[in-house]
Design a protein around this motif. Structure first.
Motif, PDB file in Angstrom:
ATOM      1  N   PHE D 129       0.829  -1.204   0.000  1.00 46.17           N
ATOM      2  CA  PHE D 129       0.000   0.000   0.000  1.00 46.17           C
ATOM      3  C   PHE D 129       0.858   1.246   0.000  1.00 46.17           C
ATOM      4  O   PHE D 129       0.598   2.209  -0.726  1.00 46.17           O
ATOM      5  N   GLY D 130       1.864   1.222   0.820  1.00 47.95           N
ATOM      6  CA  GLY D 130       2.751   2.377   0.890  1.00 47.95           C
ATOM      7  C   GLY D 130       3.369   2.658  -0.461  1.00 47.95           C
ATOM      8  O   GLY D 130       3.377   3.796  -0.938  1.00 47.95           O
ATOM      9  N   GLY D 131       3.889   1.618  -1.081  1.00 46.32           N
ATOM     10  CA  GLY D 131       4.522   1.798  -2.385  1.00 46.32           C
ATOM     11  C   GLY D 131       3.547   2.330  -3.404  1.00 46.32           C
ATOM     12  O   GLY D 131       3.851   3.256  -4.168  1.00 46.32           O
ATOM     13  N   MET D 132       2.333   1.768  -3.353  1.00 44.08           N
ATOM     14  CA  MET D 132       1.333   2.176  -4.329  1.00 44.08           C
ATOM     15  C   MET D 132       0.982   3.652  -4.148  1.00 44.08           C
ATOM     16  O   MET D 132       0.930   4.429  -5.109  1.00 44.08           O
ATOM     17  N   GLY D 133       0.759   4.030  -2.898  1.00 41.65           N
ATOM     18  CA  GLY D 133       0.418   5.417  -2.641  1.00 41.65           C
ATOM     19  C   GLY D 133       1.534   6.347  -3.080  1.00 41.65           C
ATOM     20  O   GLY D 133       1.301   7.362  -3.741  1.00 41.65           O
ATOM     21  N   ALA D 134       2.764   5.985  -2.728  1.00 44.42           N
ATOM     22  CA  ALA D 134       3.898   6.838  -3.076  1.00 44.42           C
ATOM     23  C   ALA D 134       4.009   6.967  -4.581  1.00 44.42           C
ATOM     24  O   ALA D 134       4.216   8.061  -5.123  1.00 44.42           O
ATOM     25  N   SER D 135       3.869   5.831  -5.262  1.00 43.97           N
ATOM     26  CA  SER D 135       4.004   5.847  -6.715  1.00 43.97           C
ATOM     27  C   SER D 135       2.967   6.778  -7.337  1.00 43.97           C
ATOM     28  O   SER D 135       3.274   7.621  -8.185  1.00 43.97           O
ATOM     29  N   ARG D 136       1.707   6.658  -6.861  1.00 44.51           N
ATOM     30  CA  ARG D 136       0.653   7.488  -7.455  1.00 44.51           C
ATOM     31  C   ARG D 136       0.846   8.950  -7.099  1.00 44.51           C
ATOM     32  O   ARG D 136       0.672   9.828  -7.944  1.00 44.51           O
ATOM     33  N   GLU D 137       1.236   9.203  -5.860  1.00 44.86           N
ATOM     34  CA  GLU D 137       1.430  10.583  -5.428  1.00 44.86           C
ATOM     35  C   GLU D 137       2.525  11.242  -6.274  1.00 44.86           C
ATOM     36  O   GLU D 137       2.391  12.383  -6.703  1.00 44.86           O
ATOM     37  N   MET D 138       3.585  10.490  -6.501  1.00 46.72           N
ATOM     38  CA  MET D 138       4.690  11.060  -7.273  1.00 46.72           C
ATOM     39  C   MET D 138       4.292  11.288  -8.725  1.00 46.72           C
ATOM     40  O   MET D 138       4.706  12.254  -9.361  1.00 46.72           O
ATOM     41  N   THR D 139       3.484  10.370  -9.248  1.00 44.80           N
ATOM     42  CA  THR D 139       3.015  10.557 -10.622  1.00 44.80           C
ATOM     43  C   THR D 139       2.220  11.850 -10.733  1.00 44.80           C
ATOM     44  O   THR D 139       2.438  12.669 -11.632  1.00 44.80           O
ATOM     45  N   VAL D 140       1.297  12.024  -9.780  1.00 41.11           N
ATOM     46  CA  VAL D 140       0.477  13.234  -9.824  1.00 41.11           C
ATOM     47  C   VAL D 140       1.354  14.471  -9.655  1.00 41.11           C
ATOM     48  O   VAL D 140       1.231  15.444 -10.395  1.00 41.11           O
ATOM     49  N   LEU D 141       2.293  14.380  -8.712  1.00 42.99           N
ATOM     50  CA  LEU D 141       3.175  15.522  -8.468  1.00 42.99           C
ATOM     51  C   LEU D 141       3.940  15.897  -9.738  1.00 42.99           C
ATOM     52  O   LEU D 141       4.030  17.067 -10.113  1.00 42.99           O
ATOM     53  N   ALA D 142       4.473  14.877 -10.406  1.00 44.96           N
ATOM     54  CA  ALA D 142       5.248  15.153 -11.609  1.00 44.96           C
ATOM     55  C   ALA D 142       4.394  15.822 -12.663  1.00 44.96           C
ATOM     56  O   ALA D 142       4.843  16.723 -13.367  1.00 44.96           O
ATOM     57  N   LEU D 143       3.143  15.376 -12.746  1.00 45.84           N
ATOM     58  CA  LEU D 143       2.302  15.923 -13.811  1.00 45.84           C
ATOM     59  C   LEU D 143       1.730  17.289 -13.445  1.00 45.84           C
ATOM     60  O   LEU D 143       1.391  18.084 -14.321  1.00 45.84           O
ATOM     61  N   VAL D 144       1.647  17.575 -12.151  1.00 43.21           N
ATOM     62  CA  VAL D 144       1.112  18.870 -11.731  1.00 43.21           C
ATOM     63  C   VAL D 144       2.130  19.980 -11.938  1.00 43.21           C
ATOM     64  O   VAL D 144       1.794  21.120 -12.232  1.00 43.21           O
ATOM     65  N   GLU D 145       3.397  19.584 -11.820  1.00 41.95           N
ATOM     66  CA  GLU D 145       4.481  20.572 -11.839  1.00 41.95           C
ATOM     67  C   GLU D 145       4.393  21.549 -13.026  1.00 41.95           C
ATOM     68  O   GLU D 145       4.490  22.762 -12.818  1.00 41.95           O
ATOM     69  N   PRO D 146       4.223  21.067 -14.266  1.00 42.27           N
ATOM     70  CA  PRO D 146       4.163  22.029 -15.373  1.00 42.27           C
ATOM     71  C   PRO D 146       3.050  23.056 -15.196  1.00 42.27           C
ATOM     72  O   PRO D 146       3.256  24.244 -15.463  1.00 42.27           O
ATOM     73  N   THR D 147       1.901  22.598 -14.730  1.00 44.66           N
ATOM     74  CA  THR D 147       0.797  23.556 -14.558  1.00 44.66           C
ATOM     75  C   THR D 147       1.150  24.614 -13.523  1.00 44.66           C
ATOM     76  O   THR D 147       0.897  25.801 -13.731  1.00 44.66           O
ATOM     77  N   ILE D 148       1.705  24.161 -12.413  1.00 43.12           N
ATOM     78  CA  ILE D 148       2.050  25.132 -11.373  1.00 43.12           C
ATOM     79  C   ILE D 148       2.982  26.189 -11.936  1.00 43.12           C
ATOM     80  O   ILE D 148       2.735  27.403 -11.827  1.00 43.12           O
ATOM     81  N   LEU D 149       4.043  25.720 -12.560  1.00 42.24           N
ATOM     82  CA  LEU D 149       5.044  26.671 -13.017  1.00 42.24           C
ATOM     83  C   LEU D 149       4.508  27.578 -14.106  1.00 42.24           C
ATOM     84  O   LEU D 149       4.836  28.773 -14.161  1.00 42.24           O
ATOM     85  N   MET D 150       3.638  27.022 -14.945  1.00 43.82           N
ATOM     86  CA  MET D 150       3.060  27.879 -15.983  1.00 43.82           C
ATOM     87  C   MET D 150       2.138  28.919 -15.374  1.00 43.82           C
ATOM     88  O   MET D 150       2.132  30.073 -15.799  1.00 43.82           O
ATOM     89  N   SER D 151       1.354  28.506 -14.365  1.00 45.57           N
ATOM     90  CA  SER D 151       0.480  29.482 -13.716  1.00 45.57           C
ATOM     91  C   SER D 151       1.306  30.577 -13.066  1.00 45.57           C
ATOM     92  O   SER D 151       0.988  31.766 -13.171  1.00 45.57           O
ATOM     93  N   VAL D 152       2.359  30.184 -12.400  1.00 46.81           N
ATOM     94  CA  VAL D 152       3.238  31.164 -11.774  1.00 46.81           C
ATOM     95  C   VAL D 152       3.773  32.119 -12.831  1.00 46.81           C
ATOM     96  O   VAL D 152       3.793  33.342 -12.652  1.00 46.81           O
ATOM     97  N   PHE D 153       4.172  31.518 -13.946  1.00 47.24           N
ATOM     98  CA  PHE D 153       4.694  32.298 -15.058  1.00 47.24           C
ATOM     99  C   PHE D 153       3.659  33.355 -15.468  1.00 47.24           C
ATOM    100  O   PHE D 153       3.951  34.562 -15.546  1.00 47.24           O
ATOM    101  N   ALA D 154       2.411  32.876 -15.675  1.00 49.94           N
ATOM    102  CA  ALA D 154       1.365  33.792 -16.130  1.00 49.94           C
ATOM    103  C   ALA D 154       1.146  34.907 -15.117  1.00 49.94           C
ATOM    104  O   ALA D 154       0.984  36.073 -15.485  1.00 49.94           O
ATOM    105  N   LEU D 155       1.136  34.535 -13.828  1.00 53.33           N
ATOM    106  CA  LEU D 155       0.877  35.543 -12.809  1.00 53.33           C
ATOM    107  C   LEU D 155       2.034  36.518 -12.658  1.00 53.33           C
ATOM    108  O   LEU D 155       1.848  37.678 -12.291  1.00 53.33           O
ATOM    109  N   SER D 156       3.233  36.027 -12.940  1.00 54.87           N
ATOM    110  CA  SER D 156       4.389  36.879 -12.704  1.00 54.87           C
ATOM    111  C   SER D 156       4.593  37.889 -13.822  1.00 54.87           C
ATOM    112  O   SER D 156       5.273  38.879 -13.636  1.00 54.87           O
TER     113      SER D 156
END
Lengths: 222, 675, 498, 323
Positions: D129-156
């Motif tokens: 369970f731990g591995g599964m959760g970590a794996s999914r969390e990291m996948t989501v984190l990796a995919l969220v990163e571009p959006t975050i940085l682009m939003s920051v870019f737009a706001l800045s």
């Protein structure tokens, strides 16, 4: 010797010289090929002699006559005899050449045309009777090379090589009455040794491969 | 020769040669120590030389008697000094580490790393890498470059007796590095010909007046060559093969020092010698960098071989460096000098940071490899109790590589982002289109890097051992610890007070952009080109302080041990753990179209019924798609040509003579026709 | 007087050694080393001649022999390559005799023929006359014919036949060229005694009839190119070099090819003056690229390591031809440096391969696996020599190739150089692949790998000679100051044109 | 910045931290209550999360077999990052002394650091369970990163800086910008990011107890007692900080941005109150939305994130082409 006689004799010698080369392409009997080569050697010697007589017997002409005699000995007697010794056993006839005889003769005609085209600048530089005969000699060179490429017996290849050599010697004498003596001697010695080497190799080939068909020599390949 | 730089560099090269002699001559027992220590001294001297050069003490020398037909011309400016210092620092760590690493482990079967060849060639490799940034003429540069290639090639194949894959890796490396050399040689020789001289001064002076076509050709050729050394897609194929197969301290040297020189080459030729160029050059660089960063980290994310993962991470990081360089070039072309200086600073700082953490990571991976004989993450695990030092080292490196705060990778990636977003309006429409895409690529690669290194650290070092070898691991010798410790200290210093590199970086950038000072501030980094600020030290202090406070607040009670939740099924075992492969599976699925994994499913039904399954085998492999699609056809075509060409030499003397006869008559005809 | 002695000695010393073999046979402790002694003497004479001839050419023997800087340099090359090859000979023949491949008579003939071979090469570079040069080059063919056929196997006989026929035919073309050049020279009022003297010809070159001369030059380049292993008549080379005894292969590949190319260089000087640079440049560049392409293509799937070395020789002669085509002083220096570097490295490679053949009993790449594990010293020498041949620093070939390429770009032959670079990339890939398979890997005795034959140690003398040759080759890449003036003067002879 | 200003800033920042620390469990309580009411349940009351925390804190600390220091340190790191983020983000003031230390990039990275610590802890348990959760969390984190940085870019882009204080101040000075396409697109993108980061529906379900669908909950499965309390508390704080970030980036009114220290301190209580209201409203809206939505399948999540990325990219493009 009058100029007319000189030109006649010169043409005659050249004609015999060329004819012998063409006939080499035609004949398949190895003994006959060697005989033709001997005849060509004699024609070459005669050619040199004619040139020598034309130069006048004092000075360079005498030297040429002596050279002609030497050439006659080497190319009409010694080399043919060496070659004849290499004809042993069943290898007396040329097997089917890679290009058949009829086509070979046509090619020879083409080569003759080519040599006329190529030697135009040479003739243009000195349009003397002797130099005008250079295309004939060059044709022999080309025919000799062609024999090398297409004939399958070891002996035929040696003859092809010697035809090339005869042709070049003829060119040398026709253009400048020969290269310096020491060079001529060296060349003759080299040719003699080369033929000796090839003869030994033919014997080894016969021992190792049971024949002298060069198509058997295809074990070294990539 | 009186300058500090020259003296230190000479001392460094001398120590390298001494180390090589020691490696060749000393008896086996003391050989690694002797050669390693001399190499470490050489590295330290190189750091001194590099730092001296960065702080303005340039040096040059002209040795006409060396290298026939050309002569050797050396010059160290701040830009070269930066790379010399980085190489020297990496060499110190790798050399000290190598003393312990070369000693055969307890079970006796050594890797042959204490042999004469490896011990003598390693210092020469270091010396060659120091010479590359010091070269100041085309010939000198190329000879140093090729010496570096040969030495590294010999080191890559050092363990050829133990694994058949080493030979293959060596071949890939040899061919790709030669391809690079050919490109660089063609480019630089072409430039030298056009400039009527081969010293860099001459090239610099003449580059202005050259035609755009020549400049473009030179740039493209050299860029291809340098990119292949830097492991940029699609010229990277050697890297994920060679780095895993090389001995680990050599991997560190290659991955942390050698690939940098690809970046150095681009800066030196593109910015310094050619003095910048049209927009398309830099778009090319930027695109190559962005693609490289993404593809590299994607492959790393799904890799299960620890060293292969690190190698692909190198592709990623060099890609990021190239993004910075490309952005810098674009901005320079647009005339925006302060942002250009910022981009270059970011790229160079990333070179430094990457060198620090990649050294550490490869050394830690080597420590694991030596202790367990394993590189496969799926077979590792649980090393934290058995190898605490190595685990700590890897943790520091992984934190840095995932570009999170408290790690040094964060600082340079932050600068890189600032330079990209700050330049949105600077370069007109082209930069308005490219910069967002570059930011997106950077962001995705940063996110994937986090996932990658969580996987590497989490499955490799945490959890419980998955194999007996991992179970039996023991901590590495002290020298290896020292090597890793120095690298870790560098990482921490760079992470907390990155400002100490600012003067050196400014010096290096000013070689290209005089008068620009992109980075100021001691604790808080301030930029000349943008108003954003960041203070890694303050963040670190806050976080560590908060953790300490919470720890104190939580300390009051003893902890009780308990069983893990096993759903009531009985004790968990290692086979039930998540492996690296399963960890990466979601990402692999998401990026299925890019990675195109090869899967192989075999279902064997029982004889009685097709519906009852006797066994199922499933094999999935993520190969390098670029290698498969781009290089395999070339290799196959070459093989076909080679096979066909064999007919050229089929043994027939007639055919051989016919070649001659044909050419002879052909030439005669040609001569007759063209009179 | 001393000059004449110096000019005669390089030819005479090997002939003396040959005579010693003829009289006393091949005795492992005594006469076996006479060849090496002669080679050492030759090298000494070469150095003395180089010192003497660096400021002006020296002639002797009634103008028949002449040494200028170029001849002296080539003589140095002959001595430098012959010395290790002949030092390795006794060990090689001892191993051959132990394995039963060679009889006492064979050894004696080997001794005689190798020495005449060396003498002929020395004569070729010292001859003042193109005709004598030709005679000497053809003489090398005759001397080496039986050396190629030394083992008397089917393969050896086949190789010898092809060697003699193709080389003789090819070089005959060169003689035709000489005859035509002689004709042109007579019409340019060159005195008949000096009509084939290359110095005279070069002096009167501008007066030569262009149309005749270009036919002559084309024939000379093709003809001597045959002997130099250049396309299109290169096919004898892999056969002959792979069948000859290793020291002979070393001599043939290391110097004979360069000696033949020396003739091309002499012709080029005349042709450049008579016809302008573009003619020989085009001709040589075409020949060079075709040679490189043929070598690259045939190396790709090569299965025999001696043939691999032979094709590498074709590749290097192609490069040398390319350098000659470029023809600027820098390129000429590079060509000369390359000749020496290649001679040293290639002779080491062939000598090491001879030992590998003796150790594994096969010349197939597949038959030799894990050599580093089996015969480390030989494998190391073989690997290092191949690294040198592939153009890695610090070996001299890197410096010379770099010089050639730079000169090529400067001379506006960028496309030819780029093509050559790409072909060399193929060569590197192929050779590295084959060598890697041979050298690397664990030693696994099994059906794949041939068993090691008896005593596999490299003879001490041979090991020293090979190491010394490699060190010399590496030193050449680091610095060439002892050769500096000689190289410059010799290059000025070849590259002296606007 | 004058000395008194910096003192005021420190006070304000401390107030922010305290507010977030104390108020975030209440926010969770509010959201649960809203959800319960909408689903027709009575709900446990707004204070229930605090009660839960108190109960957990009193329990014995548990170390599961085979876990190591990473497992024990992760809750501390997670909480520490959340606290530090609360000190930086402009909740009640733009003059936090840490404002210059960390910009928007740094804040998101800091939050990611906490996630990483938790994922490592999950892997350290060596359970599936731990591995599964970590794996999914990291996948989501990796995919969220571009959006975050682009939003920051737009706001800045309008502010010319990525520093949070600068962005907020720039919006305060030019309020009309809030209604621009740039701002709206970025807001939507950032909202999706917040949902993903905070582990809310449709990306993750904080209330799930079905292992196969869990992300966050799978990771913390082995935590108990005080450790679990820290994790829960930190999660609540992260949610609060993220919602507060969105609120103040797009609607900063009410924030204390006075020029003098005294005025700033005077405005502080109001600012804190306004912030509490804003976050409560946003939280309530989020909870209400969750009632009507189902959780997405794991492999549909990338589509959602890709959509938000496109919005962020459009925002950046708009900021250049519409400027």
């Amino acid at each position: 010797m009058s100029d007319v006689t000189y030109v006649r004799l010169l043409d005659l010698a050249c004609g015999a010289f060329l004819l012998a080369a063409v006939l080499v392409l035609w004949r398949r009997d190895l003994a006959a090929i060697v005989r033709l080569f001997a005849i060509q050697g004699a024609a070459l010697a005669a050619l040199v002699a004619v040139l020598g007589v034309h130069e006048g017997l004092d000075g360079h002409g005498a030297e040429l006559l002596a050279l002609g005699a030497g050439l006659a000995v080497l190319r009409a007697v010694v080399l043919p005899r060496l070659l004849r010794r290499a004809i042993v056993g069943g290898d007396v006839r040329e097997t089917e050449p890679l290009v058949n005889v009829a086509a070979s003769l046509v090619v020879a005609a083409g080569l003759a045309l080519l040599s006329y085209a190529v030697t135009r600048p040479v003739v243009a530089l000195e349009p003397s009777p002797a130099v005008r005969a250079v295309p004939v000699a060059l044709t022999v060179v080309l025919i000799g090379f062609f024999v090398l490429v297409t004939r399958r017996r070891a002996l035929s290849q040696v003859v092809g090589f010697l035809l090339v050599d005869n042709g070049i010697t003829a060119v040398a004498f026709l253009t400048t009455s020969g290269v310096p003596l020491i060079v001529e001697l060296g060349v003759s010695l080299d040719v003699l040794l080369a033929v000796l080497v090839l003869q030994v190799l033919t014997a080894r080939m016969r021992a190792a491969f049971g024949g002298t068909d060069l198509d058997d020599l295809r074990e070294l390949r990539d | 020769m009186t300058s500090v730089t020259g003296a230190a560099l000479s001392a460094s090269l001398g120590a390298s040669l001494l180390a090589a002699v020691a490696g060749a001559a000393l008896p086996r027992r003391v050989r690694p120590a002797g050669a390693g220590l001399c190499t470490a001294v050489a590295g330290a001297a190189a750091v001194v030389a590099g730092v001296a050069a960065m702080t303005g003490r340039s040096w040059s020398a002209w040795l006409p008697e060396l290298l026939p037909l050309a002569g050797v011309r050396l010059a160290v400016d701040p830009l070269g000094g930066l790379f010399i210092a980085v190489t020297g620092a990496v060499a110190v760590c790798a050399a000290v580490y190598g003393v312990g690493y070369a000693r055969p482990p307890r079970d006796g079967h050594g890797h042959g790393l204490d042999g004469r060849t490896v011990q003598a060639v390693l210092p020469l490799f270091v010396a060659a890498m120091l010479l590359v940034p010091a070269a100041a003429s085309v010939s000198t540069f190329l000879v140093a470059w090729e010496l570096m290639a040969l030495a590294s090639l010999l080191l890559v194949v050092a363990e050829h007796r133990h694994r058949a894959s080493v030979g293959t890796a060596g071949l890939w490396y040899a061919v790709m590095t030669h391809l690079g050399l050919v490109a660089i040689l063609a480019g630089l020789a072409g430039l030298a010909a056009a400039a009527h001289g081969e010293s860099f001064d001459r090239l610099r002076a003449a580059a202005e007046g050259l035609s755009p076509a020549v400049r473009g050709a030179v740039f493209v050729a050299t860029f291809a060559g340098f990119a292949s050394k830097a492991g940029i897609i699609p010229l990277h194929v050697w890297l994920p093969r060679a780095h895993p197969e090389a001995p680990s301290h050599v991997s560190a040297l290659m991955s942390a020092a050698m690939v940098n020189l690809g970046g150095y080459g681009i800066v030196r030729v593109g910015f310094d010698l050619l003095g910048g160029g049209p927009v398309w050059w830099w778009l090319l660089v930027l695109a190559a960098g962005a693609v490289s960063a993404l593809y590299g980290i994607l492959q790393a994310a799904v890799a299960t071989d620890l060293k292969r993962l690190l190698a692909y991470s190198t592709c990623e990081n060099m890609g990021l460096v190239l993004v910075g360089l490309g952005a810098g070039g674009l901005l320079l072309t647009a005339g925006a000098r302060p942002p250009a200086a910022l981009a270059l600073t970011a790229a160079l700082l990333h070179v430094v940071n990457h060198a620090a953490f990649k050294t550490l990571l490869f050394l830690a991976a080597g420590s694991v490899l030596r202790a367990t004989g394993l590189r496969d993450l799926d077979a590792l695990g649980g090393l934290r109790t058995r190898m605490p030092l190595t685990t700590a080292a890897f943790a520091v490196g992984a934190l840095a590589a995932s570009a999170l705060p408290l790690g040094n990778g964060f600082v340079s990636e932050w600068l890189l982002l600032q330079s990209l977003i700050g330049s949105l309006g600077e370069g007109g429409t082209i930069s308005a289109v490219t910069m967002p895409v570059a930011v997106a690529a950077l962001a995705l690669s940063a996110g994937l890097a986090v996932a990658t290194f969580v996987k590497a650290f989490g499955t490799g070092f945490l959890a419980r051992p998955r194999t007996p070898q991992a179970q039996a691991a023991a901590e590495s010798p002290a020298t290896m610890g020292v090597g890793m410790g120095v690298a870790a200290a560098c990482c921490l210093a760079l992470a907390l007070v990155p400002a100490f590199t600012a003067p050196g970086l400014a010096g290096a950038v000013q070689v290209v952009l005089p008068g620009q000072d992109a980075l100021t501030g001691q604790v808080t980094l301030r930029l000349a080109a943008a108003s954003s600020t960041v203070s890694p030290l303050l963040i670190a202090v806050s976080v560590v302080g908060a953790v300490a406070l919470l720890r104190i607040a939580m300390i009051r009670r003893a902890r009780r041990r308990a069983r893990l939740w096993d759903c009531g099924m009985g004790p968990l075992n290692a086979r039930m753990e998540y492996t690296a492969t399963s960890f990466a599976e979601p990402l692999q699925r998401v990026f299925d179209d890019v990675l195109a994994p090869e899967t192989d499913l075999n279902v064997t039904p029982l004889a009685e019924s097709a519906y009852l399954v006797e066994s199922v085998t499933y094999r999935a492999r993520v190969g390098d798609r670029i290698e498969r699609r781009l290089y395999r056809p070339v290799v196959a075509a070459a093989a076909a040509v080679g096979e066909a060409a064999r007919r050229l030499a089929n043994g027939s003397v007639h055919r051989y003579l016919a070649y001659g006869f044909g050419t002879f008559t052909g030439v005669l005809i040609l001569l007759a026709v063209t009179r | 007087m001393t000059t004449t002695a110096l000019l005669i000695a390089p030819v005479g010393l090997p002939l003396l050694a040959a005579a010693s073999h003829a009289v006393f046979g091949w005795r492992p402790k005594t006469t076996a080393w006479s060849g090496a002694a002669a080679a050492a003497g030759l090298l000494a004479c070469a150095v003395a001649l180089a010192v003497a001839a660096v400021d002006r050419p020296r002639t002797g023997l009634g103008g028949l022999l002449r040494a200028d800087a170029l001849s002296a340099y080539m003589l140095v090359v002959i001595g430098a390559v012959a010395l290790p090859a002949l030092l390795a000979s006794p060990g090689y023949l001892a191993a051959e005799r132990a394995a039963g491949h060679t009889s006492a008579a064979d050894a004696r003939r080997y001794g005689i023929l190798t020495q005449t071979f060396v003498a002929a090469m020395a004569l070729a570079v010292l001859a003042a006359n193109l005709g004598v040069l030709w005679v000497a080059v053809e003489a090398t063919t005759i001397c080496t014919a039986f050396l190629v056929g030394h083992r008397r196997t089917r393969h050896a006989t086949e190789a010898a036949w092809k060697y003699v026929v193709i080389c003789s035919a090819g070089i005959a073309l060169a003689f035709l060229g000489i005859v035509l050049l002689n004709f042109a020279a007579r019409h340019a009022h060159v005195p008949s005694s000096g009509a084939l003297d290359w110095a005279e010809l070069a002096r009167h070159a501008t007066a030569l009839d262009a149309d005749v001369t270009r036919v002559a030059v084309a024939l000379l380049v093709l003809g001597f190119g045959t002997k130099a292993g250049l396309a299109p008549l290169h096919a004898w080379l892999p056969d002959a070099h792979s069948q000859a005894p290793a020291p002979v292969s070393a001599l043939m590949s290391g110097v004979l090819l360069s000696v033949a190319f020396y003739a091309v260089l002499r012709v080029k000087v005349i042709a450049d003056a008579a016809l302008g640079v573009p003619f020989t440049r085009t001709l040589l560049a075409a020949v060079a690229l075709v040679s490189l392409a043929a070598a690259a293509a045939l190396l790709l799937k090569q299965r025999d390591y001696k043939r691999m070395l032979a094709y590498s020789s074709i590749e290097h002669m192609g490069l040398i031809a390319l350098g000659a085509a470029v023809g600027t002083p820098l390129a000429a220096s590079a060509v000369l440096l390359h000749i020496l570097g290649h001679g040293l490295a290639k002779s080491v490679a062939f000598l090491a391969s001879g030992h590998i053949q003796q150790a594994t009993g096969s010349t197939r790449v597949d038959g030799a696996r894990g050599l580093i594990a089996r015969v480390p010293l030989t494998a190391g020498l073989f690997g290092a020599s191949l690294a040198a041949l592939l153009g890695f620093p610090p070996f001299g070939l890197f410096a010379s190739e770099l010089g050639m390429f730079r000169a090529g770009f400067t001379a506006g032959m960028g496309w030819a150089v780029a093509a050559a670079l790409l072909l060399m990339l193929v060569v590197v890939a192929a050779v590295a692949a084959h060598t890697g398979r041979m050298l690397l890997g664990a030693h696994r005795p099994g059906p794949g790998a041939a068993a090691l034959a008896g005593d596999v140690r490299l003879a001490r003398s041979a090991a020293l000679a090979l190491t010394a040759a490699l060190v010399a080759c590496a030193a050449l890449g680091v610095t060439a100051w002892p050769l500096h003036t000689l190289l410059d003067t010799a290059a000025a002879i070849i590259g002296a044109h606007p | 910045m004058s000395g008194s200003m910096s003192v005021a800033g420190t006070v304000e920042a401390a107030a922010q931290v305290v507010l977030v620390a104390a108020g975030s469990p209440l926010l969770v309580g509010v959201m649960r209550q809203v959800k319960a009411r909408l689903e027709g349940r009575a709900g446990a009351g707004v204070l229930q999360p605090w009660r839960d925390l108190r109960k957990l804190l009193r329990k014995e600390a548990i170390t599961p077999d085979g876990t190591g220091p990473v497992f024990r340190a992760a809750p501390l790191v997670l909480t520490a990052t959340a606290l530090v983020a609360a000190g930086i983000v402009p909740i009640a003031t733009t003059a936090s002394p840490l404002d210059g230390a960390a910009d928007l990039f740094a804040v998101t990275a800091l939050l990611a650091l906490g996630t990483v610590a938790l994922a490592l802890a999950a892997l350290d348990t060596a359970t599936a369970f731990g591995g599964m959760g970590a794996s999914r969390e990291m996948t989501v984190l990796a995919l969220v990163e571009p959006t975050i940085l682009m939003s920051v870019f737009a706001l800045s882009v309008p502010a010319g800086s990525t520093n949070l204080g600068a962005i907020v101040n720039s919006t305060l000075h030019e309020p009309q910008r809030v209604a621009s396409p740039v701002s709206l697109l970025a807001a939507v993108a950032l909202a999706v990011v917040v949902i993903a980061e905070a582990g809310r529906i449709p990306v993750d379900n904080p209330a799930t107890h079905l292992e196969l669908t869990m992300i966050h909950e799978a990771m913390v499965l082995e935590y108990a007692g005080p450790d679990l309390a820290l994790v829960e508390w930190a999660s609540a704080m992260r949610l609060t900080v993220l919602l507060g970030l969105v609120a103040n980036l797009f609607a900063p009114w009410g924030i204390a941005s006075a020029d003098t220290a005294a005025a700033a301190l005077a405005a502080l209580p109001l600012a804190l109150a306004v912030f509490a209201v804003k976050v409560a409203v946003l939280g309530g809206a989020l909870a209400a939305g969750e009632v009507f939505m189902a959780k997405l399948r794991m492999f549909r999540v990338p589509e959602l994130l890709a959509g938000s990325f496109v919005m962020a990219l459009l925002a950046v493009a708009a900021s250049f082409f519409l400027a």
